[in-house]
Scaffold this motif. Structure first.
Motif, mmCIF file in Angstrom:
data_model
loop_
_atom_site.group_PDB
_atom_site.id
_atom_site.type_symbol
_atom_site.label_atom_id
_atom_site.label_comp_id
_atom_site.label_asym_id
_atom_site.label_seq_id
_atom_site.Cartn_x
_atom_site.Cartn_y
_atom_site.Cartn_z
ATOM 1 N N TYR A 46 -7.864 30.858 23.199
ATOM 2 C CA TYR A 46 -7.245 30.895 21.865
ATOM 3 C C TYR A 46 -6.569 32.228 21.574
ATOM 4 O O TYR A 46 -5.709 32.323 20.696
ATOM 5 C CB TYR A 46 -8.282 30.595 20.766
ATOM 6 N N MET A 125 -19.948 30.086 20.987
ATOM 7 C CA MET A 125 -18.795 29.311 20.530
ATOM 8 C C MET A 125 -18.319 28.249 21.534
ATOM 9 O O MET A 125 -18.134 27.084 21.150
ATOM 10 C CB MET A 125 -17.685 30.293 20.128
ATOM 11 N N THR A 129 -18.424 24.252 20.919
ATOM 12 C CA THR A 129 -17.179 23.468 20.906
ATOM 13 C C THR A 129 -17.370 22.173 21.683
ATOM 14 O O THR A 129 -16.976 21.087 21.234
ATOM 15 C CB THR A 129 -16.051 24.308 21.536
ATOM 16 N N PRO A 154 -16.354 27.140 30.449
ATOM 17 C CA PRO A 154 -17.499 26.999 29.536
ATOM 18 C C PRO A 154 -17.457 25.744 28.679
ATOM 19 O O PRO A 154 -18.490 25.129 28.450
ATOM 20 C CB PRO A 154 -17.438 28.267 28.681
ATOM 21 N N GLY A 156 -15.497 22.773 29.288
ATOM 22 C CA GLY A 156 -15.484 21.571 30.118
ATOM 23 C C GLY A 156 -16.796 21.339 30.839
ATOM 24 O O GLY A 156 -17.264 20.197 30.948
ATOM 25 N N GLY A 175 -9.140 23.067 39.020
ATOM 26 C CA GLY A 175 -8.102 23.583 39.902
ATOM 27 C C GLY A 175 -8.688 24.105 41.213
ATOM 28 O O GLY A 175 -9.327 25.153 41.229
ATOM 29 N N HIS A 195 -6.601 18.961 40.095
ATOM 30 C CA HIS A 195 -5.328 18.584 39.449
ATOM 31 C C HIS A 195 -4.118 19.123 40.198
ATOM 32 O O HIS A 195 -2.985 18.755 39.899
ATOM 33 C CB HIS A 195 -5.303 19.010 37.976
ATOM 34 N N CYS A 240 -9.120 19.297 21.860
ATOM 35 C CA CYS A 240 -9.802 20.593 21.744
ATOM 36 C C CYS A 240 -8.859 21.732 22.068
ATOM 37 O O CYS A 240 -8.892 22.794 21.440
ATOM 38 C CB CYS A 240 -10.989 20.581 22.704
ATOM 39 N N GLY A 241 -8.020 21.566 23.080
ATOM 40 C CA GLY A 241 -7.117 22.642 23.498
ATOM 41 C C GLY A 241 -6.044 22.096 24.406
ATOM 42 O O GLY A 241 -6.149 20.981 24.934
ATOM 43 N N TYR A 246 0.136 26.776 26.418
ATOM 44 C CA TYR A 246 0.086 27.952 25.540
ATOM 45 C C TYR A 246 1.194 28.964 25.831
ATOM 46 O O TYR A 246 1.569 29.730 24.954
ATOM 47 C CB TYR A 246 -1.281 28.648 25.617
ATOM 48 N N GLN A 277 -13.697 24.130 16.257
ATOM 49 C CA GLN A 277 -15.159 24.029 16.227
ATOM 50 C C GLN A 277 -15.792 24.494 14.919
ATOM 51 O O GLN A 277 -16.829 23.968 14.502
ATOM 52 C CB GLN A 277 -15.767 24.757 17.432
ATOM 53 N N MET A 321 -6.746 34.118 33.318
ATOM 54 C CA MET A 321 -7.436 32.918 32.823
ATOM 55 C C MET A 321 -6.450 31.817 32.459
ATOM 56 O O MET A 321 -6.738 30.625 32.642
ATOM 57 C CB MET A 321 -8.271 33.273 31.596
ATOM 58 N N ASN A 326 -10.008 32.564 36.482
ATOM 59 C CA ASN A 326 -11.442 32.711 36.183
ATOM 60 C C ASN A 326 -12.205 31.540 36.785
ATOM 61 O O ASN A 326 -11.672 30.448 36.936
ATOM 62 C CB ASN A 326 -11.673 32.754 34.670
ATOM 63 N N GLY A 328 -15.674 30.070 35.714
ATOM 64 C CA GLY A 328 -16.788 30.156 34.771
ATOM 65 C C GLY A 328 -16.372 30.905 33.517
ATOM 66 O O GLY A 328 -15.221 31.323 33.384
HETATM 67 P P1 NDP Z 1 -11.708 28.131 30.598
HETATM 68 O O1 NDP Z 1 -12.598 29.236 30.952
HETATM 69 O O2 NDP Z 1 -11.985 26.784 31.158
HETATM 70 O O3 NDP Z 1 -10.255 28.637 31.013
HETATM 71 C C1 NDP Z 1 -9.116 27.873 30.925
HETATM 72 C C2 NDP Z 1 -8.970 26.965 32.150
HETATM 73 O O4 NDP Z 1 -7.893 26.091 31.936
HETATM 74 C C3 NDP Z 1 -8.583 27.698 33.424
HETATM 75 O O5 NDP Z 1 -9.671 28.280 34.071
HETATM 76 C C4 NDP Z 1 -7.963 26.576 34.247
HETATM 77 O O6 NDP Z 1 -8.979 25.901 34.972
HETATM 78 C C5 NDP Z 1 -7.452 25.606 33.176
HETATM 79 N N1 NDP Z 1 -5.997 25.570 33.198
HETATM 80 C C6 NDP Z 1 -5.147 26.590 32.969
HETATM 81 N N2 NDP Z 1 -3.880 26.186 33.097
HETATM 82 C C7 NDP Z 1 -3.947 24.860 33.415
HETATM 83 C C8 NDP Z 1 -2.970 23.865 33.686
HETATM 84 N N3 NDP Z 1 -1.652 24.153 33.646
HETATM 85 N N4 NDP Z 1 -3.366 22.597 33.968
HETATM 86 C C9 NDP Z 1 -4.690 22.295 34.007
HETATM 87 N N5 NDP Z 1 -5.665 23.202 33.770
HETATM 88 C C10 NDP Z 1 -5.290 24.471 33.473
HETATM 89 O O7 NDP Z 1 -11.544 27.985 29.023
HETATM 90 P P2 NDP Z 1 -12.543 27.478 27.864
HETATM 91 O O8 NDP Z 1 -13.597 26.605 28.426
HETATM 92 O O9 NDP Z 1 -12.927 28.647 27.055
HETATM 93 O O10 NDP Z 1 -11.557 26.613 26.984
HETATM 94 C C11 NDP Z 1 -11.173 25.305 27.379
HETATM 95 C C12 NDP Z 1 -10.244 24.718 26.306
HETATM 96 O O11 NDP Z 1 -10.938 24.617 25.072
HETATM 97 C C13 NDP Z 1 -9.000 25.569 26.026
HETATM 98 O O12 NDP Z 1 -7.898 24.706 25.821
HETATM 99 C C14 NDP Z 1 -9.348 26.264 24.732
HETATM 100 O O13 NDP Z 1 -8.214 26.638 24.003
HETATM 101 C C15 NDP Z 1 -10.155 25.179 24.041
HETATM 102 N N6 NDP Z 1 -11.049 25.644 22.970
HETATM 103 C C16 NDP Z 1 -10.923 25.044 21.744
HETATM 104 C C17 NDP Z 1 -11.761 25.354 20.715
HETATM 105 C C18 NDP Z 1 -11.632 24.612 19.432
HETATM 106 O O14 NDP Z 1 -12.326 24.944 18.475
HETATM 107 N N7 NDP Z 1 -10.783 23.618 19.343
HETATM 108 C C19 NDP Z 1 -12.780 26.396 20.863
HETATM 109 C C20 NDP Z 1 -12.891 26.939 22.219
HETATM 110 C C21 NDP Z 1 -12.031 26.567 23.220
HETATM 111 P P3 NDP Z 1 -8.659 25.183 36.391
HETATM 112 O O15 NDP Z 1 -8.509 26.284 37.397
HETATM 113 O O16 NDP Z 1 -9.828 24.318 36.610
HETATM 114 O O17 NDP Z 1 -7.381 24.418 36.196
#
Ligand code: NDP
Length: 337
Positions: A46, A125, A129, A154, A156, A175, A195, A240-241, A246, A277, A321, A326, A328
């Motif tokens: 975020y 948080m 979520t 965190p 997923g 990924g 993916h 959620c996101g 972004y 959340q 990230m 990242n 985890g």
């Molecule tokens: P993560 O630690 O999982 O980091 C983001 C992950 O998104 C990356 O590690 C990557 O994982 C994946 N990603 C990035 N780019 C892409 C892409 N182009 N296609 C597919 N996957 C991608 O983040 P969080 O667990 O903290 O957050 C997950 C989601 O939840 C986010 O969208 C965040 O904004 C949202 N969120 C929403 C909240 C709410 O209140 N609505 C509160 C907290 C989080 P990989 O390598 O596996 O692709």
């Protein structure tokens, strides 16, 4: 105090130049305030939104202001009768080594209950979520299939494990082979799909032979496009996101897909519901803390942290990230525990 401020607003992909490190003198404490030494800084997707001036659910960080973020800190001085010096707190003091905060704006942690870093991760948080969005909007039933991307992160990782605790099948999307192996073999998801694989959509279809009943939306983009044809009637989509979007600076080219999407919502009777959340905190946080602590103790809710050392490394870790570098929950270790 050393702090990292927003130096300029990014257009599209942010870079290290959008951040600047400064050293400042902290103000004297007023009554009710505490002086904090940061131990962990949470880095979350975020924050990309806070760097932009576009209208959102929260105000942007102003250029020149310290970057926002959740933190775990130790109280080094207190003028608040509720909070003793030496205690540990979780707060929202941002990308800085020290901060002055109102006692009302922090929550005291019991360091014997769980590792301190979990207060911004699985027990904080992001864990909340997953819990609130999945249970309140997704409402997984036994035997149903729940799909979620960013499955090693965190949010997923908790979504899939909580879905399984509720008797559903969990299909994770992540990924690369290492993250997929972790999601399947260590977190116990029923399947994990990369993916980035050229035949991702076919693999996903094979992993969800009975279709998808809950799609917990974390990423958007091509992952969502592959999920939509697999949705069952009455499927629920907690939005959620959209982390794949972004950094987008332009609207994608090609045909307008909105009519087809709305047609799908209609004919499949889908529930698509966005959430932040915080709207569920008053109602569900106590239940979350109780359930999540128990599931962790029982080994049913596992978590992984990706710890980066030193505040200086926060910008590069944050930028990584947004591309899945990242593995985890990403936290910066700013100072000793
Ligand atoms: P993560 O630690 O999982 O980091 C983001 C992950 O998104 C990356 O590690 C990557 O994982 C994946 N990603 C990035 N780019 C892409 C892409 N182009 N296609 C597919 N996957 C991608 O983040 P969080 O667990 O903290 O957050 C997950 C989601 O939840 C986010 O969208 C965040 O904004 C949202 N969120 C929403 C909240 C709410 O209140 N609505 C509160 C907290 C989080 P990989 O390598 O596996 O692709």
């Amino acid at each position: 105090s050393t702090r990292i401020v927003l130096a300029s607003r990014p257009r599209g992909e942010p870079t290290a130049d959008n951040f600047r490190t400064e050293t400042v003198e902290l103000p004297e404490l007023s009554d009710g305030q505490v002086l904090l030494r940061t131990i962990y800084l949470s880095l979350d997707p975020y924050m990309r939104g806070r760097m932009s001036a576009a209208e959102s659910y929260a105000d942007p960080v102003e250029v020149g202001d310290v970057m926002v973020g959740g933190t775990v800190s130790q109280v080094t001085e207190s003028r608040n009768p509720r909070i003793a010096a030496g205690s540990y707190v979780v707060g929202y003091t941002g990308w800085q080594t020290h901060a002055v905060a109102d006692g009302d704006a922090v929550r005291v942690l019991d360091p014997s209950r769980a590792p301190l870093s979990t207060a911004v991760g699985v027990l904080g948080m992001p864990g909340f979520t997953a819990y609130s969005g999945l249970l309140r909007i997704g409402r997984p039933q036994a035997g149903e299939t729940v799909a979620v991307a960013a499955a090693s992160g965190p949010v997923g990782s908790a979504v899939g494990q909580i879905a399984r605790i509720h008797g559903a099948r969990a299909v994770g999307i992540a990924g690369g082979p290492d993250k997929c192996a972790y999601v399947r073999d260590e977190l116990g998801f029923d399947a994990a799909i990369d993916h980035r694989a050229p035949d991702f959509a076919d693999q996903l279809r094979a992993a969800a032979p009975d279709g998808i009943d809950v799609y917990f939306e974390n990423v958007g983009g091509p992952v969502t496009a592959a999920v939509l044809p697999l949705l069952n009637p009455y499927a629920r989509i907690p939005v959620c996101g959209l982390v794949s979007q972004y950094n987008a600076a332009t609207t994608p080219e090609g045909p307008d897909r909105l009519p087809a999407f709305m047609g799908l919502v209609l004919t499949k009777s889908l529930t698509v519901r966005g959430f932040i959340q915080s709207e569920f905190v008053a109602d569900m946080y106590a239940d979350f803390e109780r359930d999540a602590s128990r599931w962790i103790a029982e080994g049913r809710l596992k978590y992984r942290e990706d710890v980066v050392h030193g505040l200086d490394n926060a910008p590069s870790a944050f930028l990584g990230m947004l591309h899945g570098k990242n593995f985890g929950k990403l936290v910066v270790r700013v100072g000793p525990e």
